[in-house]
Design an enzyme around this catalytic site. Structure first.
Site, PDB file in Angstrom:
ATOM      1  N   VAL A 502       0.818  -1.216   0.000  1.00 19.12           N
ATOM      2  CA  VAL A 502       0.000   0.000   0.000  1.00 19.12           C
ATOM      3  C   VAL A 502       0.853   1.268   0.000  1.00 19.12           C
ATOM      4  O   VAL A 502       2.050   1.238   0.254  1.00 19.12           O
ATOM      5  CB  VAL A 502      -0.956   0.001   1.209  1.00 19.12           C
ATOM      6  CG1 VAL A 502      -1.867  -1.213   1.166  1.00 19.12           C
ATOM      7  CG2 VAL A 502      -0.178   0.027   2.532  1.00 19.12           C
ATOM      8  N   GLU A 503       0.192   2.401  -0.299  1.00 18.40           N
ATOM      9  CA  GLU A 503       0.815   3.728  -0.325  1.00 18.40           C
ATOM     10  C   GLU A 503       2.049   3.783  -1.228  1.00 18.40           C
ATOM     11  O   GLU A 503       3.061   4.399  -0.894  1.00 18.40           O
ATOM     12  CB  GLU A 503       1.146   4.201   1.103  1.00 18.40           C
ATOM     13  CG  GLU A 503      -0.088   4.449   1.945  1.00 18.40           C
ATOM     14  CD  GLU A 503       0.206   5.126   3.265  1.00 18.40           C
ATOM     15  OE1 GLU A 503       1.389   5.441   3.541  1.00 18.40           O
ATOM     16  OE2 GLU A 503      -0.747   5.356   4.039  1.00 18.40           O
ATOM     17  N   GLY A 504       1.949   3.136  -2.359  1.00 17.75           N
ATOM     18  CA  GLY A 504       3.070   3.075  -3.299  1.00 17.75           C
ATOM     19  C   GLY A 504       3.809   1.769  -3.120  1.00 17.75           C
ATOM     20  O   GLY A 504       4.578   1.616  -2.170  1.00 17.75           O
TER      21      GLY A 504
END
Length: 815
Positions: A502-504
């Site tokens: 997640v988040e990149g």
């Protein structure tokens, strides 16, 4: 010979001029003297060496061309800029990329990128402490929520109890980032981080459930971009838990490339004459969606009739959609690695809402990408690093206790060198992660939004914790792989890939974001050159290009000198035991700066596709930052002698990672660059730390006391000894307290007072022969009983085993 000496102004004169030139170059390199000083240096050299007049005139003409700005701009810079544009040396920066690049701020990453970092600046950054109010919240509501949540029960029941949900809302856990005037807790980044770390050390599902609404989502976006009416309506409800938010960004065709979202919103005029949005979307992996009451939605806005006055395609926009709006479907759930937090697909078909639902109102239509990037610039540095640090402290505490009480071949397994090596890595990495967590939070609390730094910590924290949980599983052996309420590693082990993704996603973050954004955001000239060439701005290009030339020349001189001296000539900062790391940091920064510029020149606009190269350059930049964090922690916490082994290990580990990255980089550069880097193997910037140092760390975390407690401060440790960690800690305390008694028995065995048997089998005989008192014998028996109980694993009969399985269901593919 006389003619030769005369030509060069005499041997003595040439020596003097040579050394004068060297000293002058060093002065230029370290003082940042303007460009004309290079011309003066050349003129002095030509005079000293009696260069023929014709050559002097040509060189002088070249120096005039370079140093007189109007001439340089209109002749040299114009040609250079035209050539760069023709060969496409610089990449084109799209509007989406520009917004991402300009989101957030630059912080100490610019110092590290410069080639000549100001060490005092690095060490003067905030290293914050919790306020009394924040500490009280951690010791009160956070501990009580942890008491209510048993990770094994949550996993089996696939969710939290109603009591736990009610308590989360009552104590406003969903409002940590909401201002107090709206009923929130308005926590600092450090306190926010500390709460997530403690909750995550108790339960991965609990940490994720609380972190998401306090990260990128409706509350964060409303705080910064919402209208006053939107803030007044939503923020108090979000803080109290009356409204449960989620945020819909990821789609089947838009994951790490969030700018590629296809969710569609069309501006329409209703029968009442008012403007509305007609939305169609398919989102996935949306945390809390299944229980949400309001959905923050990112979508591509289209306005075919230009009703908003922002063109027919304003672009990515964010809006707040009530979850019960007709056409919205949040009825299904994903199952992310069996970790039971709400994670769901969100479908919308012909969903109609007023344009006033756009965050910030209709005037903010098309500004969603900017909102997302600016929010992510800071938020990425809090939640996941906190989650990993809490997990790291738990792994450190559990493995050190288990290694102490678990015995094989008549001794604690923590005494075996193989286990010591792993414990040293766990202890050193825990120290490093907590240092970088606090250092990064200090920047955010000071108002910075360091987008490159937060990408670094997101990647390295999640990757480091992946290694740590694997190491912990290795140490626990069968205790780590046998599922049940006693196993504290199974769920974190399964949850690790979630943070990686997640988040990149980590692969993208390492190979594209850290250096890709860093080289443009942190380099003093690169982005200005690109903007100027793209815009055809000759003056700006001239200023940036020749500033860059001066930057490269000074860093070449600096890097050569630092290589020859290994940084030993750099003025000291810090105590004797840490000064060498400061010197190496400057050395590495200079080398990194040169290779960054070389990579830009060699690969040009194609550098963004050379992801192996950019990944290694990103590793060097990241490890410089992590080492800086460790040094700042060591200084801020009083440079305690007992902390010295941890500081040494973390710094040496970091420089060794830099060495590996630089060697990998050079092996894949053109031959002349590879040859110039031979010195890296002859004079490496980093080596593996010694076994002796690792033993010190292993011993430190296996001994009870202030240091062990301080290093795992913020970890939730249940007070109930019937719980897994409480039981393990109780056994650890009992076993370590009886070490002197064990030594008494072992001495009696060597004196042949007692027979050669395991100590636990000799307690009665030792008491009868006066080796131990009756009270001491009872302490040994109690410690042995607790030790044996703590190393047991769970088992189930057939009925229990089936009850713990999940009901058979037919999965439905969504998106």
């Amino acid at each position: 010979m006389d003619q030769l000496l005369a030509l060069y102004g005499g041997f003595e004169g040439s020596i003097i001029v040579m050394w004068t030139g060297i000293i002058w170059c060093l002065f230029i390199a370290y003082r940042g003297v303007p460009m004309w000083t290079w011309a003066l240096t050349a003129m002095v050299g030509m005079w000293g060496y009696a260069v023929p007049a014709t050559i002097q005139y040509w060189i002088l003409a070249g120096l005039v061309l370079v140093t007189i700005k109007p001439i340089r701009q209109n002749i040299l810079s114009r040609v250079v800029m035209a050539l760069i544009i023709a060969i496409k040396l610089f990449p084109k920066v799209s509007e989406t990329e520009r917004v991402a690049l300009e989101a957030g701020t630059v912080w100490v990453d610019a110092e590290l990128f410069s080639g000549n970092p100001n060490l005092k600046t690095l060490m003067s950054q905030s290293y914050p402490l919790l306020t009394a109010e924040e500490q009280s919240f951690l010791d009160g509501p956070v501990d009580r929520l942890c008491d209510m949540v048993n990770d094994w029960e949550v996993t089996q029941k696939r969710g939290f109890s109603q009591e736990a949900w009610a308590y989360m809302k009552q104590e406003r856990f969903f409002g940590m980032i909401i201002p107090k005037k709206y009923g929130g807790l308005e926590m600092s980044a450090l306190a926010h981080s500390a709460v997530i770390a403690k909750l995550s050390s108790r339960s991965s599902a609990l940490g994720i459930t609380i972190m998401v609404p306090n990260s990128l989502g409706p509350a964060e976006l409303l705080n910064h971009y919402g209208t006053q009416d939107q803030k007044t309506h939503y923020l108090p409800r979000l803080a109290s838990g009356e409204e449960i938010p989620c945020f819909g960004l990821t789609e089947p065709k838009a994951g790490s490339d969030a700018g590629a979202i296809q969710a569609d919103g069309v501006v329409i005029k209703g029968d009442d004459g008012e403007l509305y949005l007609k939305l169609n979307f398919t989102k996935r992996y949306i945390t809390l969606a299944g229980i949400s009451t309001v959905i923050g939605l990112a979508f591509q806005l289209h306005d075919p009739n230009n009703l908003l006055g922002k063109g027919v395609a304003p672009g990515i926009t964010c809006a707040l959609i009530p979850s019960d709006t007709p056409g919205v479907d949040i009825s299904r759930r994903h199952d992310p690695m069996g970790v039971p937090f709400y994670n769901c697909p969100v479908i919308g078909i012909d969903v109609v809402v007023p344009v006033s639902t756009i965050i910030g109102g209709p005037e903010k239509a098309g500004e969603g990408w900017k909102m997302l990037m600016e929010s992510l610039a800071a938020g990425r540095g809090i939640s996941l690093p906190a989650n990993c640090t809490g997990g790291a402290k738990m792994v450190s505490r559990v493995t050190s206790a288990h290694s102490t009480i678990r015995k094989q071949f008549g001794m604690s397994i923590g005494k075996f060198e193989g286990i010591e090596e792993v414990l040293a890595r766990i202890g050193g990495q825990t120290y490093l992660l907590d240092a970088a967590r606090i250092y990064t939070c200090g920047a955010i609390d000071s108002g910075a939004k360091p987008s490159v730094v937060t990408a670094m910590v997101k990647y390295h924290f999640t990757e480091t914790f992946r290694q740590m949980i694997n190491d912990g599983m290795d140490v626990l052996g069968g205790n780590g792989i046998s599922n049940g309420p006693r196993n504290m590693f199974a769920n974190p082990y399964k949850a690790v890939p979630i943070g990686i993704t997640v988040e990149g996603a980590n692969i993208l973050t390492r190979t594209m974001i850290i250096f890709g954004q860093g080289v443009l955001r942190c380099h003093p000239y690169a982005y200005e050159e690109i903007k100027a060439s793209n815009n055809g701005d000759l003056k700006a290009f001239d200023r940036a290009f020749f500033g860059h030339v001066h930057h490269v020349l000074t860093n070449i001189v600096r890097a050569k000198v630092l290589t020859l001296t290994q940084g030993l000539h750099i003025p000291l900062i810090g105590k004797r035991e840490s000064k060498r790391y400061f010197q190496k940091l400057v050395w590495v920064s200079a080398v990194f700066s040169i290779y960054s510029d070389l990579a830009m020149v060699i690969f040009g606009g194609a550098l963004k596709r050379k992801e192996r190269i950019t990944g290694r350059l990103g590793d060097v930049l990241s490890w410089m930052y992590l080492i800086t964090s460790v040094l700042r922690r060591y200084e801020a916490e009083g440079q305690r002698p007992e902390d010295r082994p941890f500081m040494h290990w973390a710094c040496q580990y970091g420089f060794y990672q830099i060495q590996l990255a630089l060697e990998g980089l050079l092996r894949n550069m053109p031959l002349p660059i590879r040859l110039s880097g031979i010195w890296l193997r002859l004079i490496p910037v980093g080596r593996l730390s010694s076994d002796k140092l690792g033993s010190k760390i292993s011993n430190a975390i296996q001994n009870p006391g202030e240091q062990r407690d301080r290093f795992t401060e913020g970890l939730y440790i249940p007070r109930d000894p019937s719980e897994a960690l409480g039981e393990l800690e109780d056994a650890f305390d009992a076993v370590t307290a009886t070490v002197p008694l064990v030594k008494k028995v072992q001495s009696a065995i060597r004196a042949k007072t007692l027979p050669k048997k395991p100590v636990e089998l000799l307690v009665d005989e030792a008491v009868s022969k006066g080796v131990l008192t009756s009270e001491e014998g009872n302490k040994l028996r109690d410690a042995e009983a607790k030790r044996l109980d703590a190393i047991q694993v769970d088992s189930f009969d057939a009925t229990e085993y089936r009850a713990y399985g999940f009901p058979e269901t037919k999965a439905t593919v969504t998106g």
